[in-house]
Design a protein around this motif. Sequence first.
Motif, PDB file in Angstrom:
ATOM      1  N   ALA A 241       0.830  -1.210   0.000  1.00 28.40           N
ATOM      2  CA  ALA A 241       0.000   0.000   0.000  1.00 28.40           C
ATOM      3  C   ALA A 241       0.863   1.257   0.000  1.00 28.40           C
ATOM      4  O   ALA A 241       0.567   2.236  -0.693  1.00 28.40           O
ATOM      5  CB  ALA A 241      -0.923  -0.018   1.215  1.00 28.40           C
ATOM      6  N   ARG A 242       1.950   1.202   0.778  1.00 30.79           N
ATOM      7  CA  ARG A 242       2.849   2.358   0.838  1.00 30.79           C
ATOM      8  C   ARG A 242       3.536   2.570  -0.520  1.00 30.79           C
ATOM      9  O   ARG A 242       3.683   3.703  -0.988  1.00 30.79           O
ATOM     10  CB  ARG A 242       3.884   2.144   1.937  1.00 30.79           C
ATOM     11  N   VAL A 243       3.953   1.456  -1.150  1.00 31.04           N
ATOM     12  CA  VAL A 243       4.616   1.556  -2.457  1.00 31.04           C
ATOM     13  C   VAL A 243       3.658   2.117  -3.493  1.00 31.04           C
ATOM     14  O   VAL A 243       4.016   2.998  -4.298  1.00 31.04           O
ATOM     15  CB  VAL A 243       5.142   0.170  -2.878  1.00 31.04           C
ATOM     16  N   ILE A 244       2.393   1.600  -3.503  1.00 36.18           N
ATOM     17  CA  ILE A 244       1.409   2.096  -4.467  1.00 36.18           C
ATOM     18  C   ILE A 244       1.126   3.573  -4.232  1.00 36.18           C
ATOM     19  O   ILE A 244       0.983   4.358  -5.189  1.00 36.18           O
ATOM     20  CB  ILE A 244       0.115   1.257  -4.366  1.00 36.18           C
ATOM     21  N   ASN A 245       1.067   3.960  -2.967  1.00 32.22           N
ATOM     22  CA  ASN A 245       0.812   5.364  -2.641  1.00 32.22           C
ATOM     23  C   ASN A 245       1.938   6.265  -3.136  1.00 32.22           C
ATOM     24  O   ASN A 245       1.698   7.328  -3.728  1.00 32.22           O
ATOM     25  CB  ASN A 245       0.641   5.493  -1.130  1.00 32.22           C
ATOM     26  N   VAL A 246       3.199   5.817  -2.875  1.00 29.71           N
ATOM     27  CA  VAL A 246       4.352   6.621  -3.325  1.00 29.71           C
ATOM     28  C   VAL A 246       4.402   6.665  -4.847  1.00 29.71           C
ATOM     29  O   VAL A 246       4.686   7.722  -5.454  1.00 29.71           O
ATOM     30  CB  VAL A 246       5.651   6.047  -2.739  1.00 29.71           C
ATOM     31  N   ALA A 247       4.132   5.521  -5.497  1.00 27.46           N
ATOM     32  CA  ALA A 247       4.163   5.482  -6.966  1.00 27.46           C
ATOM     33  C   ALA A 247       3.093   6.387  -7.553  1.00 27.46           C
ATOM     34  O   ALA A 247       3.336   7.102  -8.544  1.00 27.46           O
ATOM     35  CB  ALA A 247       3.975   4.042  -7.446  1.00 27.46           C
ATOM     36  N   GLY A 248       1.890   6.373  -6.951  1.00 26.22           N
ATOM     37  CA  GLY A 248       0.834   7.272  -7.425  1.00 26.22           C
ATOM     38  C   GLY A 248       1.202   8.724  -7.203  1.00 26.22           C
ATOM     39  O   GLY A 248       0.845   9.592  -8.009  1.00 26.22           O
TER      40      GLY A 248
ATOM     41  N   ILE B 144      12.634  13.062  -6.738  1.00 20.65           N
ATOM     42  CA  ILE B 144      13.874  12.296  -6.945  1.00 20.65           C
ATOM     43  C   ILE B 144      14.051  11.251  -5.837  1.00 20.65           C
ATOM     44  O   ILE B 144      14.396  10.097  -6.083  1.00 20.65           O
ATOM     45  CB  ILE B 144      15.080  13.257  -7.007  1.00 20.65           C
ATOM     46  N   GLN B 145      13.802  11.667  -4.564  1.00 22.22           N
ATOM     47  CA  GLN B 145      13.951  10.734  -3.440  1.00 22.22           C
ATOM     48  C   GLN B 145      12.990   9.541  -3.585  1.00 22.22           C
ATOM     49  O   GLN B 145      13.370   8.393  -3.342  1.00 22.22           O
ATOM     50  CB  GLN B 145      13.680  11.466  -2.129  1.00 22.22           C
ATOM     51  N   SER B 146      11.739   9.828  -3.974  1.00 24.41           N
ATOM     52  CA  SER B 146      10.756   8.754  -4.118  1.00 24.41           C
ATOM     53  C   SER B 146      11.137   7.817  -5.256  1.00 24.41           C
ATOM     54  O   SER B 146      10.970   6.584  -5.136  1.00 24.41           O
ATOM     55  CB  SER B 146       9.368   9.347  -4.370  1.00 24.41           C
ATOM     56  N   HIS B 147      11.640   8.378  -6.370  1.00 27.42           N
ATOM     57  CA  HIS B 147      12.036   7.537  -7.497  1.00 27.42           C
ATOM     58  C   HIS B 147      13.173   6.588  -7.107  1.00 27.42           C
ATOM     59  O   HIS B 147      13.112   5.375  -7.402  1.00 27.42           O
ATOM     60  CB  HIS B 147      12.470   8.437  -8.666  1.00 27.42           C
ATOM     61  N   GLU B 148      14.167   7.129  -6.407  1.00 29.62           N
ATOM     62  CA  GLU B 148      15.286   6.295  -5.962  1.00 29.62           C
ATOM     63  C   GLU B 148      14.829   5.286  -4.905  1.00 29.62           C
ATOM     64  O   GLU B 148      15.301   4.143  -4.859  1.00 29.62           O
ATOM     65  CB  GLU B 148      16.408   7.180  -5.396  1.00 29.62           C
ATOM     66  N   GLY B 149      13.885   5.723  -4.047  1.00 32.58           N
ATOM     67  CA  GLY B 149      13.376   4.819  -3.022  1.00 32.58           C
ATOM     68  C   GLY B 149      12.605   3.651  -3.607  1.00 32.58           C
ATOM     69  O   GLY B 149      12.711   2.517  -3.134  1.00 32.58           O
ATOM     70  N   LEU B 150      11.808   3.917  -4.642  1.00 29.63           N
ATOM     71  CA  LEU B 150      11.067   2.824  -5.287  1.00 29.63           C
ATOM     72  C   LEU B 150      12.003   1.818  -5.929  1.00 29.63           C
ATOM     73  O   LEU B 150      11.736   0.609  -5.945  1.00 29.63           O
ATOM     74  CB  LEU B 150      10.105   3.390  -6.332  1.00 29.63           C
ATOM     75  N   LEU B 151      13.114   2.295  -6.420  1.00 34.34           N
ATOM     76  CA  LEU B 151      14.066   1.398  -7.095  1.00 34.34           C
ATOM     77  C   LEU B 151      14.971   0.680  -6.096  1.00 34.34           C
ATOM     78  O   LEU B 151      15.135  -0.548  -6.171  1.00 34.34           O
ATOM     79  CB  LEU B 151      14.928   2.201  -8.079  1.00 34.34           C
TER      80      LEU B 151
ATOM     81  N   GLY C  73       4.337   5.735 -18.424  1.00 33.04           N
ATOM     82  CA  GLY C  73       5.119   4.644 -17.820  1.00 33.04           C
ATOM     83  C   GLY C  73       4.827   4.482 -16.337  1.00 33.04           C
ATOM     84  O   GLY C  73       4.757   3.355 -15.820  1.00 33.04           O
ATOM     85  N   MET C  74       4.608   5.603 -15.629  1.00 30.39           N
ATOM     86  CA  MET C  74       4.331   5.523 -14.206  1.00 30.39           C
ATOM     87  C   MET C  74       2.974   4.900 -13.936  1.00 30.39           C
ATOM     88  O   MET C  74       2.784   4.173 -12.945  1.00 30.39           O
ATOM     89  CB  MET C  74       4.405   6.924 -13.587  1.00 30.39           C
ATOM     90  N   ASN C  75       1.991   5.179 -14.825  1.00 33.33           N
ATOM     91  CA  ASN C  75       0.671   4.558 -14.693  1.00 33.33           C
ATOM     92  C   ASN C  75       0.777   3.033 -14.791  1.00 33.33           C
ATOM     93  O   ASN C  75       0.152   2.297 -14.020  1.00 33.33           O
ATOM     94  CB  ASN C  75      -0.277   5.063 -15.777  1.00 33.33           C
ATOM     95  N   GLU C  76       1.556   2.562 -15.738  1.00 32.36           N
ATOM     96  CA  GLU C  76       1.728   1.117 -15.898  1.00 32.36           C
ATOM     97  C   GLU C  76       2.401   0.497 -14.669  1.00 32.36           C
ATOM     98  O   GLU C  76       2.053  -0.612 -14.248  1.00 32.36           O
ATOM     99  CB  GLU C  76       2.557   0.837 -17.153  1.00 32.36           C
ATOM    100  N   ILE C  77       3.360   1.231 -14.099  1.00 31.93           N
ATOM    101  CA  ILE C  77       4.035   0.726 -12.887  1.00 31.93           C
ATOM    102  C   ILE C  77       3.042   0.624 -11.731  1.00 31.93           C
ATOM    103  O   ILE C  77       3.033  -0.370 -10.976  1.00 31.93           O
ATOM    104  CB  ILE C  77       5.219   1.648 -12.528  1.00 31.93           C
ATOM    105  N   VAL C  78       2.188   1.657 -11.526  1.00 33.76           N
ATOM    106  CA  VAL C  78       1.196   1.636 -10.436  1.00 33.76           C
ATOM    107  C   VAL C  78       0.246   0.462 -10.598  1.00 33.76           C
ATOM    108  O   VAL C  78      -0.059  -0.269  -9.634  1.00 33.76           O
ATOM    109  CB  VAL C  78       0.428   2.967 -10.392  1.00 33.76           C
ATOM    110  N   PHE C  79      -0.249   0.263 -11.834  1.00 38.16           N
ATOM    111  CA  PHE C  79      -1.168  -0.857 -12.076  1.00 38.16           C
ATOM    112  C   PHE C  79      -0.482  -2.195 -11.833  1.00 38.16           C
ATOM    113  O   PHE C  79      -1.094  -3.153 -11.340  1.00 38.16           O
ATOM    114  CB  PHE C  79      -1.719  -0.785 -13.498  1.00 38.16           C
ATOM    115  N   ARG C  80       0.796  -2.277 -12.148  1.00 39.77           N
ATOM    116  CA  ARG C  80       1.534  -3.523 -11.929  1.00 39.77           C
ATOM    117  C   ARG C  80       1.724  -3.790 -10.431  1.00 39.77           C
ATOM    118  O   ARG C  80       1.568  -4.935  -9.969  1.00 39.77           O
ATOM    119  CB  ARG C  80       2.910  -3.435 -12.628  1.00 39.77           C
ATOM    120  N   TYR C  81       2.044  -2.732  -9.704  1.00 46.25           N
ATOM    121  CA  TYR C  81       2.130  -2.865  -8.240  1.00 46.25           C
ATOM    122  C   TYR C  81       0.801  -3.385  -7.670  1.00 46.25           C
ATOM    123  O   TYR C  81       0.767  -4.268  -6.806  1.00 46.25           O
ATOM    124  CB  TYR C  81       2.464  -1.520  -7.592  1.00 46.25           C
ATOM    125  N   ASP C  82      -0.305  -2.828  -8.119  1.00 48.87           N
ATOM    126  CA  ASP C  82      -1.619  -3.201  -7.612  1.00 48.87           C
ATOM    127  C   ASP C  82      -1.952  -4.656  -7.938  1.00 48.87           C
ATOM    128  O   ASP C  82      -2.472  -5.389  -7.090  1.00 48.87           O
ATOM    129  CB  ASP C  82      -2.672  -2.261  -8.202  1.00 48.87           C
TER     130      ASP C  82
END
Length: 590
Positions: free
Chosen positions: A42-49, A87-94, A158-167
């Motif tokens: 949930a936290r990852v999906i929230n940050v990605a969104g 930038i911090q969130s992008h690096e954190g997700l990776l 691309g970010m939309n596809e990542i969020v849907f994949r996380y979900d």
Amino acid sequence: MRKPQFKRLEYLYYVALGCIALSIIVSQFFIQTSIDRQQDDARVINVAGRQRMLSQKISKLALKLQQEHPQKAQSQQELEEALNLWIQSHEGLLNGDSTLGLEGQNSLAILSMFDVIESPFRIMSSSASVLLDSQASDSVKALACQEILAHEASFLKGMNEIVFRYDSEAQAKVNELKQKEYILFFISILIISFELAFVFRPIARNVQKTVVDLQKSEEASKQMTAELTDLYEELGKSYQDLEAVNFEPESPSVYAKMDFQGNFSFHSALFLKLMEYEAEPASNITEILQNSGYDPVFINGLLELLSQKKNWIGELKLINEAGDFCWLETFLVPVPATNEIKMVARDLTENKEAKMRSREINRERIEKSVKEHQFRSSLILQGQEEERKRISQELHDGVGQMMSALKMMLESILPTSSPMKNRLKDAKGLTKSIIQEVRRVSFNLTPSSLDDFGLVPAVRKFCEEINGVTDSEITFTNETRFINRLESSIETNLYRIVQEAVNNAIKYARAKEINVIFHHNLNSLQIAIEDNGRGFDVNSLEQSGHFEKAGHGIFNMKERTAYVGGNFQLVTEPEKGTKIYITLALNSND
């Protein structure tokens, strides 16, 4: 025979409890792991969104900075904050970020998607940094703004596809947990069935048999109490018989003569012999009375009465020269013709001493018998309390603990289908009711707080427990903050008296309000149980011998009060409620 059976049940109990513990541990492991994962997901999906929102915010602020407006400095600050978080969130997700609560554990599919948006992300972030550079020219900033706007769409896609994949991956984990839940649920049902068949039913039968034995023991105690009551009656009759002992005393005769001031003018030989005078006898009656310990008020009153030439008749307890007591039935008769007072008396000393010796001999014999009966009665009461304590402990530590473990196991099961949820909800409610009933029965048998904390906390807890299961309102008041600990047997009997009185008020008097009040001073403890119930006619019931029957609540309370050396008082009238007062003497060192 019973001990090996309890041992076998104890062994089965530990086996069942071990299985329950194992199932709870396994289920909790899966559930907690799943919950942690779901929280992480949930936290990852929230940050990605949020990354999508931040990219749009950066584009919006880039356009605002290209326009001349008063809030340009504020827009630059907002752009800097949004860019740093982006930038911090992008690096954190990776790669993970503890401050954002991100672990950076991604599937290969998501990593490939991040590779697609890596280029737009780098271009947009570097262009936004140019907009924040105060040394950059306007033309360079304008070109940077165009770069941000040009790559925003590809980043958002691309970010939309990542969020849907996380979900979708989080949903797959939930489905996997459901399958594990079903397996654990059926295992739990099997364990519960085993406990019901091989543990709970045998324990219930043994507890029932023990309760029957306890009832038989209680009947024996009641019979013993009745015998003790008869013995007390015999003691009273014996005292009456002793009073009838009659030694024929001597005939009255003149012992002495005196004037109206109490000065002796004559002593008879009987008087001199009784007082055992070796030298000069007493010259005044005041001297004799003072040496015998009489109060000056009595002596002055006697002399005043005689000075008025009035007769005095009474019994004098004198102390002779040898220090022995002697009793005289005395008649002081004024004779106005001779202006003197005659002391006519007869010696009652032998009669008094004979009665005292006889009373002492019979008292020792009867008190010895009473003590033997009291000892036997106390052993029975002690045995009853120990049996109650044992049953209470078995209910609390055995059945109660197993039911608590069963309730924990049921709560650890998280079914998804509606019918299964309803059945599990009913099972939880039934288990909770059984646990409450087991605790109530265990508490009524022997409250653990009585041994651990004393009489006052136990009575307070009892009143709270009764309030929870009846319509009557029971109020406990400790007026003088009595906190002393008494002997265990005294505390137990006082608690049983309060318990009996409150239960009688609810069951028979149908009282709606019951007050239990503690009050004490240095010398005594007073316990009052007052209710607003129907009350009854004490005199008619006493005349019919109703209270003398063993097993009656009032009879039991009286006997327990007498056993601890207290005073029992009952005040009641029809339709005016009932008041019971218990007074117990306290030692000075308590």
